[in-house]
Write a protein that holds these residues in place. Structure first.
Motif, PDB file in Angstrom:
ATOM      1  N   ILE A  14       3.433 -19.329 -22.887  1.00 27.28           N
ATOM      2  CA  ILE A  14       3.732 -19.489 -21.469  1.00 27.28           C
ATOM      3  C   ILE A  14       3.813 -18.122 -20.815  1.00 27.28           C
ATOM      4  O   ILE A  14       3.287 -17.908 -19.730  1.00 27.28           O
ATOM      5  N   PHE A  15       4.451 -17.181 -21.520  1.00 33.51           N
ATOM      6  CA  PHE A  15       4.613 -15.862 -20.908  1.00 33.51           C
ATOM      7  C   PHE A  15       3.281 -15.138 -20.780  1.00 33.51           C
ATOM      8  O   PHE A  15       2.994 -14.541 -19.749  1.00 33.51           O
ATOM      9  N   THR A  16       2.459 -15.188 -21.822  1.00 31.07           N
ATOM     10  CA  THR A  16       1.155 -14.505 -21.730  1.00 31.07           C
ATOM     11  C   THR A  16       0.324 -15.093 -20.597  1.00 31.07           C
ATOM     12  O   THR A  16      -0.267 -14.358 -19.814  1.00 31.07           O
ATOM     13  N   GLY A  17       0.268 -16.437 -20.531  1.00 24.54           N
ATOM     14  CA  GLY A  17      -0.518 -17.064 -19.475  1.00 24.54           C
ATOM     15  C   GLY A  17       0.067 -16.765 -18.107  1.00 24.54           C
ATOM     16  O   GLY A  17      -0.648 -16.410 -17.169  1.00 24.54           O
ATOM     17  N   GLY A  18       1.388 -16.880 -17.994  1.00 24.52           N
ATOM     18  CA  GLY A  18       2.049 -16.703 -16.705  1.00 24.52           C
ATOM     19  C   GLY A  18       1.949 -15.275 -16.212  1.00 24.52           C
ATOM     20  O   GLY A  18       1.704 -15.026 -15.037  1.00 24.52           O
ATOM     21  N   ASP A  58      -5.174 -10.290 -15.770  1.00 25.99           N
ATOM     22  CA  ASP A  58      -5.209  -9.463 -16.976  1.00 25.99           C
ATOM     23  C   ASP A  58      -6.040 -10.250 -17.993  1.00 25.99           C
ATOM     24  O   ASP A  58      -5.552 -11.185 -18.614  1.00 25.99           O
ATOM     25  N   LYS A  59      -7.323  -9.852 -18.165  1.00 26.52           N
ATOM     26  CA  LYS A  59      -8.272 -10.732 -18.856  1.00 26.52           C
ATOM     27  C   LYS A  59      -7.839 -11.088 -20.271  1.00 26.52           C
ATOM     28  O   LYS A  59      -7.930 -12.234 -20.685  1.00 26.52           O
ATOM     29  N   VAL A  60      -7.363 -10.076 -21.019  1.00 21.60           N
ATOM     30  CA  VAL A  60      -7.007 -10.324 -22.414  1.00 21.60           C
ATOM     31  C   VAL A  60      -5.910 -11.383 -22.505  1.00 21.60           C
ATOM     32  O   VAL A  60      -6.017 -12.377 -23.230  1.00 21.60           O
ATOM     33  N   LEU A  61      -4.857 -11.180 -21.726  1.00 29.50           N
ATOM     34  CA  LEU A  61      -3.730 -12.107 -21.789  1.00 29.50           C
ATOM     35  C   LEU A  61      -4.129 -13.477 -21.267  1.00 29.50           C
ATOM     36  O   LEU A  61      -3.724 -14.511 -21.804  1.00 29.50           O
ATOM     37  N   PHE A  62      -4.946 -13.495 -20.211  1.00 27.53           N
ATOM     38  CA  PHE A  62      -5.370 -14.756 -19.612  1.00 27.53           C
ATOM     39  C   PHE A  62      -6.117 -15.610 -20.633  1.00 27.53           C
ATOM     40  O   PHE A  62      -5.932 -16.813 -20.713  1.00 27.53           O
ATOM     41  N   VAL A  63      -6.962 -14.957 -21.427  1.00 22.87           N
ATOM     42  CA  VAL A  63      -7.733 -15.697 -22.428  1.00 22.87           C
ATOM     43  C   VAL A  63      -6.849 -16.082 -23.613  1.00 22.87           C
ATOM     44  O   VAL A  63      -6.969 -17.171 -24.171  1.00 22.87           O
ATOM     45  N   LEU A  64      -5.908 -15.179 -23.965  1.00 27.60           N
ATOM     46  CA  LEU A  64      -5.065 -15.432 -25.139  1.00 27.60           C
ATOM     47  C   LEU A  64      -4.069 -16.566 -24.922  1.00 27.60           C
ATOM     48  O   LEU A  64      -3.781 -17.324 -25.845  1.00 27.60           O
ATOM     49  N   GLY A  65      -3.566 -16.708 -23.703  1.00 27.56           N
ATOM     50  CA  GLY A  65      -2.513 -17.669 -23.403  1.00 27.56           C
ATOM     51  C   GLY A  65      -2.746 -19.057 -23.981  1.00 27.56           C
ATOM     52  O   GLY A  65      -1.966 -19.534 -24.813  1.00 27.56           O
ATOM     53  N   PRO A  66      -3.844 -19.743 -23.578  1.00 31.51           N
ATOM     54  CA  PRO A  66      -4.069 -21.107 -24.083  1.00 31.51           C
ATOM     55  C   PRO A  66      -4.266 -21.155 -25.595  1.00 31.51           C
ATOM     56  O   PRO A  66      -3.919 -22.153 -26.224  1.00 31.51           O
ATOM     57  N   ILE A  67      -4.806 -20.067 -26.170  1.00 33.27           N
ATOM     58  CA  ILE A  67      -5.032 -20.071 -27.624  1.00 33.27           C
ATOM     59  C   ILE A  67      -3.690 -20.032 -28.348  1.00 33.27           C
ATOM     60  O   ILE A  67      -3.447 -20.787 -29.290  1.00 33.27           O
ATOM     61  N   GLY A  74     -10.484 -26.068 -15.961  1.00 34.21           N
ATOM     62  CA  GLY A  74     -11.456 -26.403 -16.999  1.00 34.21           C
ATOM     63  C   GLY A  74     -10.847 -26.462 -18.384  1.00 34.21           C
ATOM     64  O   GLY A  74      -9.734 -26.933 -18.574  1.00 34.21           O
ATOM     65  N   LEU A  75     -11.595 -25.927 -19.353  1.00 36.61           N
ATOM     66  CA  LEU A  75     -11.207 -26.071 -20.746  1.00 36.61           C
ATOM     67  C   LEU A  75      -9.896 -25.363 -21.063  1.00 36.61           C
ATOM     68  O   LEU A  75      -9.080 -25.859 -21.836  1.00 36.61           O
ATOM     69  N   ARG A  76      -9.693 -24.170 -20.463  1.00 35.02           N
ATOM     70  CA  ARG A  76      -8.460 -23.433 -20.754  1.00 35.02           C
ATOM     71  C   ARG A  76      -7.245 -24.242 -20.310  1.00 35.02           C
ATOM     72  O   ARG A  76      -6.236 -24.320 -21.012  1.00 35.02           O
ATOM     73  N   TRP A  77      -7.353 -24.850 -19.126  1.00 30.95           N
ATOM     74  CA  TRP A  77      -6.250 -25.669 -18.639  1.00 30.95           C
ATOM     75  C   TRP A  77      -6.057 -26.866 -19.575  1.00 30.95           C
ATOM     76  O   TRP A  77      -4.929 -27.234 -19.893  1.00 30.95           O
ATOM     77  N   ALA A  78      -7.176 -27.452 -20.006  1.00 30.77           N
ATOM     78  CA  ALA A  78      -7.090 -28.605 -20.908  1.00 30.77           C
ATOM     79  C   ALA A  78      -6.358 -28.228 -22.185  1.00 30.77           C
ATOM     80  O   ALA A  78      -5.590 -29.021 -22.735  1.00 30.77           O
ATOM     81  N   MET A  79      -6.578 -26.976 -22.667  1.00 33.49           N
ATOM     82  CA  MET A  79      -5.900 -26.562 -23.893  1.00 33.49           C
ATOM     83  C   MET A  79      -4.397 -26.502 -23.688  1.00 33.49           C
ATOM     84  O   MET A  79      -3.620 -26.941 -24.543  1.00 33.49           O
ATOM     85  N   TYR A  80      -3.962 -25.953 -22.542  1.00 30.16           N
ATOM     86  CA  TYR A  80      -2.531 -25.951 -22.236  1.00 30.16           C
ATOM     87  C   TYR A  80      -1.984 -27.373 -22.196  1.00 30.16           C
ATOM     88  O   TYR A  80      -0.922 -27.680 -22.728  1.00 30.16           O
ATOM     89  N   PHE A  81      -2.760 -28.248 -21.541  1.00 23.29           N
ATOM     90  CA  PHE A  81      -2.320 -29.622 -21.340  1.00 23.29           C
ATOM     91  C   PHE A  81      -2.206 -30.356 -22.678  1.00 23.29           C
ATOM     92  O   PHE A  81      -1.194 -30.993 -22.963  1.00 23.29           O
ATOM     93  N   LEU A  82      -3.231 -30.218 -23.511  1.00 23.08           N
ATOM     94  CA  LEU A  82      -3.214 -30.888 -24.812  1.00 23.08           C
ATOM     95  C   LEU A  82      -2.114 -30.314 -25.699  1.00 23.08           C
ATOM     96  O   LEU A  82      -1.444 -31.051 -26.432  1.00 23.08           O
ATOM     97  N   ALA A  83      -1.915 -28.975 -25.616  1.00 20.04           N
ATOM     98  CA  ALA A  83      -0.866 -28.360 -26.433  1.00 20.04           C
ATOM     99  C   ALA A  83       0.495 -28.902 -26.033  1.00 20.04           C
ATOM    100  O   ALA A  83       1.366 -29.120 -26.879  1.00 20.04           O
ATOM    101  N   GLU A  84       0.683 -29.132 -24.715  1.00 17.84           N
ATOM    102  CA  GLU A  84       1.956 -29.660 -24.251  1.00 17.84           C
ATOM    103  C   GLU A  84       2.232 -31.018 -24.884  1.00 17.84           C
ATOM    104  O   GLU A  84       3.339 -31.292 -25.352  1.00 17.84           O
ATOM    105  N   TYR A  85       1.203 -31.866 -24.916  1.00 20.40           N
ATOM    106  CA  TYR A  85       1.402 -33.188 -25.519  1.00 20.40           C
ATOM    107  C   TYR A  85       1.479 -33.086 -27.037  1.00 20.40           C
ATOM    108  O   TYR A  85       2.195 -33.872 -27.670  1.00 20.40           O
ATOM    109  N   GLY A  86       0.781 -32.116 -27.605  1.00 22.30           N
ATOM    110  CA  GLY A  86       0.915 -31.878 -29.041  1.00 22.30           C
ATOM    111  C   GLY A  86       2.341 -31.491 -29.394  1.00 22.30           C
ATOM    112  O   GLY A  86       2.899 -31.942 -30.402  1.00 22.30           O
ATOM    113  N   MET A 105      -1.197 -22.723 -31.134  1.00 19.05           N
ATOM    114  CA  MET A 105      -0.723 -22.333 -32.474  1.00 19.05           C
ATOM    115  C   MET A 105       0.510 -23.099 -32.951  1.00 19.05           C
ATOM    116  O   MET A 105       0.451 -23.753 -33.990  1.00 19.05           O
ATOM    117  N   PRO A 106       1.643 -23.039 -32.197  1.00 21.37           N
ATOM    118  CA  PRO A 106       2.821 -23.741 -32.716  1.00 21.37           C
ATOM    119  C   PRO A 106       2.609 -25.247 -32.808  1.00 21.37           C
ATOM    120  O   PRO A 106       3.057 -25.871 -33.769  1.00 21.37           O
TER     121      PRO A 106
END
Lengths: 323, 164
Positions: A124-128, A73-82, A226-238, A86-87
């Motif tokens: 997590i839900f949007t990405g998942g 689902d392209k919209v949700l897939f792109v929105l997830g890492p963004i 790639g970058l999207r995964w990196a955003m999830y990863f960095l957000a987790e440590y953030g 946020m929090p």
């Protein structure tokens, strides 16, 4: 105009702070895990101790091909890492780095953080869900159950601190601790509940059921690269950093200096206390095995929530007797 | 501040329209979360920051619960057809116009008190005081009602399991 520029500047400073610290945390995690497991960890990139490993990893991830699988689902897939970022970013608005060194000293600071925390699940839900993958979906549903269950004890544990300080503002809570003592001494139960529920909220072992590698491959970010995964990863440590900063602020007196060691600047004290919690979280991660899903639910509903309620009652009785 | 209000109002209304028109249940629910978030921003503009935080905490969190139940209970066939518009066009139109008319009548016929006083700096203490003095009965009754609903739900779930 000046005010707008100043806000943008503050935002950039906070963003840089989080990203630099997240990279540092990734390196630290690998070093701590290596130390606990009698290994060396990354050594080759950057001397001493392979300090540039995270920088090399992030650069590699930046230049990877951006792959969006065809049936997501392209919209949700792109929105997830963004949404994930946020929090992790918004929490820092209210955390005081030092006296008069806070982006926005909201008088509902604690409640604001609790509210921001509830957005984390959405990423997590949007990405998942958006990944259209069975492992991602199972992971997203698990996280939903887990985060709902652990938000309750987390917020209940904060109430004890708020009752003692008589304010929801983080600066006021630090000032109140300056006058009496660190709240870890008054709120040992509350602190315990906060620590357990907090580690569950940031999805770390022993509560990382949503990305349990042995059964779900990687959970909600299976399809990301790639970058999207990196955003999830960095957000987790953030998020981990934000949680540690919150713990340091609420239970260890934030930027205040203990034992009259005032010559060390408040900012350094704040970072020291934050990194103490970061280290404890890493220590726990590499020491304990992952819990089962039923144990996870039991721990929250049958142990943490009653204990948190007991803590509120005890705090109330204590305040009535001693004041 | 005016422009912030108009942008937020646009986002709230556009996402609310999206909730109704989207055919994918998940998209609808996430847009609903955006609507709730926008309403929280409106509360912030009105200097009701406590209410804004509660709005996000309760409603945005509740939307996620809604999504989970939507996925678990309501799925039928392909997901992009999971939230189709109703076929009862005339009935829907009537209900919509009636609701709108009722709201306009209510909003138009109310005397809205306007105060020149600055908004309170802290809203938590006054709200707490009101909840525990003037509105204590309503507050407690709401609490009892929610407990009853939760216990009822648990009993229903348990009985179904014992029955199979």
């Amino acid at each position: 105009m000046q005010a707008v520029l100043w806000s943008v500047l503050k935002l950039l400073i906070v963003l840089t702070f989080i990203l630099l610290n997240a990279m540092l945390l990734i390196w630290l995690e690998r070093k701590v895990s290596a130390w606990i497991q009698l290994r060396l960890g990354p050594m080759r990139v950057g001397r001493p101790q392979g300090w540039a490993q995270s920088i090399a990893d992030v650069l590699k991830l930046l230049f990877k091909e951006d792959i969006v699988p065809s049936r997501v689902d392209k919209v949700l897939f792109v929105l997830g890492p963004i949404i994930a970022f946020m929090p992790a970013l918004m929490v820092w608005a209210v955390i005081p780095f030092g006296p008069n060194f806070v982006s926005a000293d909201l008088n509902i600071g604690v409640l604001y953080i609790a509210a921001i925390g509830s957005i984390g699940l959405m990423s997590i839900f949007t990405g998942g869900w958006g990944s259209n993958n069975k492992w991602s979906l199972i992971s997203a549903m698990r996280s939903a159950a887990q985060l709902f269950s652990y938000e309750v004890p987390l917020v209940l544990a904060l109430i004890g601190v708020v009752m003692l300080a008589g304010s929801l503002s983080l600066t006021d809570i630090i000032r109140a601790q300056q006058e009496t003592a660190w709240y870890i001494l008054y709120q040992p139960l509350g602190f315990l509940v906060f620590l357990i529920a907090g580690i569950a909220e940031v999805n770390r072992t022993p509560f990382d059921l949503s990305e349990a590698e042995s059964e779900l491959v990687a959970g909600w970010h299976v399809e990301y690269s790639g970058l999207r995964w990196a955003m999830y990863f960095l957000a987790e440590y953030g998020n981990l950093l934000a949680l540690s900063a919150l713990a340091a602020t609420l239970f260890l007196g934030g930027w205040t200096a203990p034992f009259g060691l005032d010559f060390i600047p408040p900012f350094v004290w704040f970072l020291l206390k934050t990194y103490l919690f970061v280290f404890v979280a890493m220590w726990i991660r590499w020491t304990f095995p992952r819990v089962r899903i039923d144990q996870l639910m039991d721990l929250s509903w049958k142990f943490l929530i009653p204990v948190a309620l007991l803590n509120i009652a005890l705090t109330g009785i204590g305040i009535t007797i001693f004041s | 501040m005016e422009i912030v209000f108009w942008i937020t109002a646009f986002v709230v209304i556009a996402s609310a329209v999206g909730v109704v028109t989207m055919t994918n249940l998940i998209h609808s629910a996430l847009l609903l979360a955006l609507t709730m978030f926008g309403v929280a921003v409106l509360f912030v503009i009105l200097a009701a920051d406590f209410l804004a935080a509660v709005q996000v905490l309760v409603y945005v969190g509740a939307v996620m619960a809604l999504v989970v139940f939507g996925v678990m209970i309501l799925q039928r066939g392909p997901m992009n057809l999971s939230n189709m518009p109703s076929k009862h066009v005339l009935g829907g139109l009537f209900a919509a116009i009636a609701t709108m008319g009722f709201l306009f009548w209510g909003l138009g016929s109310t005397e809205w008190p306007v105060s020149e006083a600055a908004p309170a700096a802290t809203t938590v203490e006054p709200i707490a005081e009101l909840l525990f003095t003037k509105y204590v009965v309503a507050f407690e009754v709401a609490g009892v009602l929610l407990t009853v609903a939760a216990i009822g739900a648990i009993i229903l779930a348990k009985e179904v399991r014992a029955g199979d």
